[in-house]
Design a protein around this motif. Structure first.
Motif: not given
Length: 786
Positions: A320-328
């Motif tokens: 989940m963190v990977s997806r959020f970091i790639s966005r934000f």
């Protein structure tokens, strides 16, 4: 007071010395004299009054924080937690404080001189101090001299024989690193090595001495010479300990929302500025719920707001963190117990400063100090892991509701299989309901085959893998597609028993059988950690006819390896994920190396998204279904549905095989069809008929102690007292031993009640519990099982 003692769970008044007027404010910790002996203690400032001074007030001795750690909102939320979960106020308040920030007071006794004559006790104190270079901690003295130590030390202090000082330490502090920076250019010729160092520093704001020596190919003595000549200056700087090993600054656009996702995201956004009303997003597995969160939070961030996203398992956090970091990018923070105390501390500081405005984490992240909090998302909201089973037994979902209501934010619950309570509240209008009925790519849900394992036995198949599952695994291996096998039981064999006398090898400290682990060839207790070597003869009758029974993930791993010797296989359970970063390592290997088979417990059952997984095998769900708890059907349905949903999330169709000895069970049938609505409609009728949540609240009262008789009598005594105090407001179930009635040599009895929680009821029960001081009593509100 910073104490968990119930008698101290109230406010105390102190005067503020004029020298501390500017430093004392709501939200800071202070050192104060407490009690008849003026023992030094840590306390929290929760109110500052300008009223006239009261007589005989003791004065605050020291302020321990430069800035407030909490504000009025946190005080209100901590007070709510205190009342709902029956814990002291200071214990509730600590949930909101930075990890590792607890202050420890140490009282130091220093020998100033040794008089010619002293009493026996005074001489003992002086001798101990002399042997410790004249200074010693009071607690060390007390261990050697007993309860009279305080009076003796006080008398010696009054005579000037000893002096008393205090120090305050904190478990985790900011990380400081010594670096050098260029102050001026050399005014005269210096060595070649020194000049190389200067050229390097021209392009750097600062460097550590070690790095400078490396880059400039010089020695540390060269650097020290430059410092001595005022060319370089040494400084100490604070550095952060990033949870992912390195900062990530690049961001990427997300996937375009399909029509259904767009409609749901639009509806959620429209609710963000309205009056508080929880939202529930029910979306089938693979429907793209995470992309909806991302889209909504993107708008929140653009308006300078913050959001918290809770996930149920540490195993899911990295994905989940990977997806959020790639966005934000760098404004994303992560909080969970798999990080070091220093990393959690630094992330908390970043969030409190407003540097991180999107927080992703496990249960405790609900307390993150977000600035301008707008939304709390609880992913897989039905999961038991959101309920704390130790310390403050809070439910993150309920705390999120309180926090959002207090701070003007909203709560979004999300799941393919919502809890019965949440879906009931959504259907009756207490929550706003949103639904995603199709997978993101319009792919079909996996086709599920239910295999009757009784027939497998009748036809001579004694393998824990049905013939159908073995055939499908082989097809996947040949087609270079991946498979997931789910068994919610770790270890090799679940218990070891003598076939001659029936004796079961149990833990000497807990009332539970030991589990055999083949890797270490030990029998392990999963409650207290006790281990012993595997037995060869029965300790009760001496028979050699002793063997293991039941099946755990280790045994399935062995069976799969024997059945498919050329297949690559990974196992993911508590035993393989003990080391830091093990979750991410296993999942990364499964994705990048296209491992044939992933075998695991419930940590692989939800949230994972691997496009090449086309087969899921569910082994023995019957053990969950037959737990004898009112939530057993719900938990079984959710786990089967969630793990089956891991299949067919890419372009290839998915399939699932559910192996069971209860193929006609309505729960198994509904889960096979992934028909949540049909399951809910049957379950809610039973809940209402039997008056279980959501039609009531449950409090489980657990009484614990070392003496079995006292625990039993104490539980019955408390049950009677609670019945007399609030009997007309509750439906009480009589005291009895817990299912596991002894853990780590502590006996456990309990009684429980159905009720409607209210402030007056909680206060009445709390008053009764205060009377029991000899035993440990835990009140578990909203227990996940009874």
């Amino acid at each position: 007071m910073d104490s968990g003692a119930r008698p101290l769970d109230r406010g105390f008044s102190y005067s503020v010395p004029s020298c501390l007027d500017d430093a004392v404010m709501v939200g800071v910790r202070v050192r104060v004299p407490f009690g008849a002996g003026n023992r030094q203690a840590v306390a929290y400032v929760i109110k500052v009054s300008e009223a006239e001074e009261e007589e005989n007030l003791k004065a605050i001795a020291e302020v321990l924080d430069a800035k407030p750690l909490f504000d009025r909102n946190i005080l209100l939320e901590a007070y709510w937690i205190k009342n709902r979960y029956f814990v002291p106020f200071s214990v509730a308040l600590k949930l909101f404080l930075p990890p590792g920030s607890s202050k420890t007071l140490t009282e130091w006794i220093r020998l100033e001189y040794t008089p010619a004559s002293m009493g026996v006790a005074e001489k003992k104190v002086a001798d101990i101090l002399s042997k410790n270079d004249g200074v010693c901690a009071f607690d060390v003295l007390k261990v050697q001299l007993g309860e009279k130590t305080r009076n003796v030390v006080r008398a010696m202090e009054q005579q000037g024989i000893v002096s008393v000082t205090h120090s305050v330490t904190q478990k985790v502090n900011s990380l400081h690193v010594r670096v050098v920076r260029l102050v001026k250019e050399p005014e005269k010729k210096i060595s070649d090595a020194g000049m190389r160092a200067v050229r390097i520093m021209r392009d750097c704001a600062f460097l550590s001495i070690a790095d400078l020596c490396l880059f400039a190919s010089c020695s540390s003595s060269t650097v020290r010479t430059l410092i001595k000549n005022n060319i370089l200056e040494m400084q100490s700087i604070t550095v952060l300990r990033p949870p992912l090993g390195q900062a990530v600054n690049e961001t990427h656009e997300g996937h375009a929302l399909n029509a259904e996702q767009f409609s749901v995201a639009k509806g959620i956004k429209s609710r963000l500025d309205g009056a508080f009303k929880p939202m529930l997003l029910r979306g089938v597995t693979g429907s793209g719920k995470t992309e909806v969160y991302l889209n909504v939070i993107e708008e929140i961030v653009q308006k300078n707001g913050s959001a918290i996203v809770l996930v149920p398992e540490i195993a899911l956090t990295h994905q989940m963190v990977s997806r959020f970091i790639s966005r934000f990018g760098a404004i994303t923070a992560v909080l969970h117990s798999g990080l070091s105390a220093g990393q959690r501390h630094d992330e908390w500081i970043r969030i409190a400063r407003g540097e991180a405005r999107v927080v992703v984490g496990a249960r405790s992240a609900v307390f993150a100090p977000c600035q301008n909090l707008q939304l709390i998302v609880i992913d897989e909201e039905h999961e038991d892991t959101y309920k704390s089973e130790s310390g403050v037994r809070y439910h993150a979902r309920t705390v999120a509701m309180c926090r959002a209501h207090t701070e003007g934010a909203q709560v979004l619950l999300a799941s393919a299989t919502p809890s019965i309570e949440s879906y009931y509240f959504a259907k009756t209008g207490k929550y706003t309901l949103f639904e995603l009925t199709q997978r993101y790519n319009h792919a079909a849900l996996p086709f599920a085959e239910i295999v009757d394992m009784r027939k497998e036995l009748e036809q001579g198949n004694r393998s824990p893998l049905s013939r159908s599952l073995q055939s499908e695994i082989q097809k996947n291996i040949e087609n270079h597609e991946q498979s997931i096998l789910f068994l919610n039981r770790r270890g090799y064999e679940t218990f070891v028993s003598c076939r001659a006398c029936g004796h079961v090898i149990s833990c000497p400290h807990c009332s539970i059988s030991l589990t055999y682990h083949s890797f270490s060839e030990t029998l392990d207790c999963h409650y207290c950690g006790y281990k012993r070597k595997m037995v060869e003869v029965c300790p009760a009758c001496g028979s050699a006819h002793i063997r293991g029974f039941g099946t755990g993930t280790q045994k399935i791993e062995e069976t799969v390896a024997e059945s498919f010797p050329k297949a690559s296989l990974l196992r993911m359970d508590v035993d393989t994920t003990r080391q830091k970063g093990a979750h991410e390592k296993i999942l990364r290997h499964f994705r990048e190396e296209n491992t044939n088979i992933l075998l695991g417990t419930q940590m692989i059952a939800k949230g994972l998204d691997f496009p090449n997984v086309t087969l899921v095998g569910v082994l023995n769900p019957d053990q969950m279904l037959n737990l004898g708890d009112f939530r057993a059907s719900e938990k079984t349905f959710s786990l089967i549905t969630q793990v089956c949903g891991r299949a067919g999330r890419g372009e290839k169709p998915g399939r699932a095989i559910i192996q069971t000895y209860s193929p006609d069970s309505a729960v198994i049938q509904h889960a096979g069809r992934q028909d949540y609505t049909a399951f809910y409609e049957e379950e809610i009728i039973l809940r209402k008929a039997l008056n279980y949540p959501p039609f009531c609240d449950i409090i489980n009262v657990i009484v614990m102690g070392k003496d079995e008789r006292k625990v039993r009598e104490g539980a019955k005594r408390l049950e009677k007292a609670v019945s007399q105090a609030v009997g007309n407001e509750i439906h009480l179930f009589h005291a009895g031993p817990c299912a596991v009635y002894r853990v780590k040599n502590v006996y456990r009895w309990h009684f429980w009640m159905k009720c409607k929680l209210s402030k007056s009821l909680c206060e009445s029960i709390a008053e009764v519990i205060k009377m029991e001081s000899a035993l440990s009593v835990v009140l578990d509100v909203e227990p996940t099982s009874i």
